[in-house]
Design an enzyme around this catalytic site. Structure first.
Site, PDB file in Angstrom:
ATOM      1  N   ASP A  73      35.316 -22.779  32.759  1.00 32.57           N
ATOM      2  CA  ASP A  73      34.037 -22.442  32.144  1.00 32.57           C
ATOM      3  C   ASP A  73      33.724 -23.359  30.965  1.00 32.57           C
ATOM      4  O   ASP A  73      34.614 -23.965  30.359  1.00 32.57           O
ATOM      5  CB  ASP A  73      33.998 -20.977  31.713  1.00 32.57           C
ATOM      6  CG  ASP A  73      35.048 -20.628  30.671  1.00 32.57           C
ATOM      7  OD1 ASP A  73      36.214 -21.036  30.841  1.00 32.57           O
ATOM      8  OD2 ASP A  73      34.719 -19.945  29.677  1.00 32.57           O
ATOM      9  N   GLU A 135      37.309 -18.404  29.629  1.00 31.17           N
ATOM     10  CA  GLU A 135      38.178 -18.719  28.492  1.00 31.17           C
ATOM     11  C   GLU A 135      37.385 -18.772  27.199  1.00 31.17           C
ATOM     12  O   GLU A 135      37.858 -18.338  26.144  1.00 31.17           O
ATOM     13  CB  GLU A 135      38.885 -20.054  28.742  1.00 31.17           C
ATOM     14  CG  GLU A 135      39.956 -20.411  27.704  1.00 31.17           C
ATOM     15  CD  GLU A 135      39.415 -21.166  26.483  1.00 31.17           C
ATOM     16  OE1 GLU A 135      40.163 -21.325  25.500  1.00 31.17           O
ATOM     17  OE2 GLU A 135      38.228 -21.588  26.511  1.00 31.17           O
TER      18      GLU A 135
END
Length: 388
Positions: A73, A135
């Protein structure tokens, strides 16, 4: 012929995998590279199926080996003034530009390339690739994968987190706890403000207590000189409250965080803040029974503190070919979760500088990616040894 890192990175940057949004197309692409090479791939999905972690293994399915870990991400681009399309990789004057180029798709591209190289070699120990989701919003996604792996009989020898360190070897980072203080007062007309209890005033008093606790930690708290800021920090980032100027606000919210060094216990700091909160509201309860400041935890992840004398530190330093001292990074990673969940040593080492991340025209130096590629090639070479 296997794709090279620039091609892989271009494809990865092209997937707008902003946190909490789907990363499945990116994982499909990664699997399309790994599976034909004979690499075993598994997914660990979010409950709603919209995104997933990926765990891949090249070489024998046995104990030991090395994990290369990265997140898929990226942070949003909304509101940022980019000079070009952030989801199209752009090369200019020795740099690759694009959202995620440094944090951390540059490393992921190099790790995928290393996995493809490893698949063509006679490994004695496995090379694993771990790709996570979400994350950037509190290291949320990787937890389910780690919990599942922890229940399995096989364990890797250690994990390398590829967050950007300028290819310096990092042994630690601070832990983080994100919290919300909900301040409860009593609304009223602003012309009669003393007859009400202003929640913003409660919040302001709580902010003063946060500042006082921070000053205490800075002056008298534990120290770790390996960090740029060598002590635990308390930071308030968001304050919300009030509806109109002529209404005494009933509620106020403050979002704040504790970033702690290994020597400090965040639960003890939180206990002190709960005591502070009660000290603020208790004088008001005779007049306002509902007066309160309640603190809730939004997310947390543990710090990482791998011992300097660990054999893993010596091995990875030798593969980097540097005599530079190890460092600790200011930002958080998934490293503490891997270290606690799998009970293995974890180190951080990756291309680029985090100062270039999370901002418009994010970039990574091509020379850093090339240095990472050479390093990972030596990592794969270790796994070919009979005594690996």
């Amino acid at each position: 012929m296997a794709p090279q890192i620039p091609e892989i990175l271009s494809r990865l940057v092209g997937f707008p995998t902003i946190s909490r949004q789907s990363n499945l197309e990116l994982l499909d692409y990664v699997e399309s590279l790994l599976v034909p090479a004979g690499i075993t791939v598994r997914r660990f999905s979010h409950a709603d199926g919209s995104r997933a972690n990926l765990w891949a293994t090249a070489g024998p399915e046995i104990d030991g080996g090395i994990v290369l870990s990265g997140h898929s991400d990226v942070v949003p681009v909304a509101g940022q003034d980019w000079s070009f399309d952030p989801f199209v990789l752009r090369q200019d004057e020795g740099r690759w530009y694009g959202r995620g180029a440094v944090d951390m798709k540059g490393f992921v591209a190099a790790a995928i390339h290393a996995m493809l190289s490893a698949a063509a070699r006679d490994l004695q120990k496995p090379l694993h690739l771990a790709l996570s989701y979400d994350e950037e919003v509190g290291c949320l996604g990787v937890r389910g994968m780690i919990e599942s792996l922890a229940r399995e009989p096989l364990r890797p020898a250690f994990c390398l987190i590829g967050e950007p360190t300028g290819m310096r070897l990092a042994t630690g980072h601070k832990g983080k706890t994100a919290l919300r203080a909900c301040c409860q007062g009593q609304e009223g007309h602003s012309a009669l403000a003393p007859q009400a209890l202003n929640a913003l005033h409660l919040g302001a008093a709580f902010l003063q207590r946060l500042q006082a606790r921070q000053e205490q930690l800075a002056s008298d708290g534990a120290r770790d000189p390996a960090y740029t800021i060598p002590y635990t920090t308390i930071h308030a980032g968001v304050m919300r409250g009030g509806e109109a100027l002529n209404i005494v606000p009933r509620s106020c919210e403050i979002e704040f965080e504790i970033r702690h060094i290994a020597a400090d216990d965040p639960s003890a700091i939180l206990s002190n803040l709960l005591h502070d909160a009660e000290a603020i509201v208790s004088p008001h309860r005779d007049r306002f029974a509902g007066a309160a400041i309640k603190i809730e935890t939004l997310s947390s992840y543990p710090g990482l503190d791998t011992p300097e004398d660990s054999p893993t530190v010596s091995l990875v330093a030798s593969l980097l070919g540097t005599n530079l001292p190890t460092i600790k990074v200011a930002f958080g990673t998934e490293g503490g979760l891997f270290a606690q969940g799998l009970e293995i040593p974890v180190l951080i080492c990756g291309p680029g500088d985090m100062a270039q991340g999370h901002k418009p025209d994010e970039y990574v130096e091509i020379s850093q990616i090339e240095k990472c590629e050479r390093f990972l090639e030596r990592v794969v070479g270790v796994l070919e040894r009979r005594n690996a």
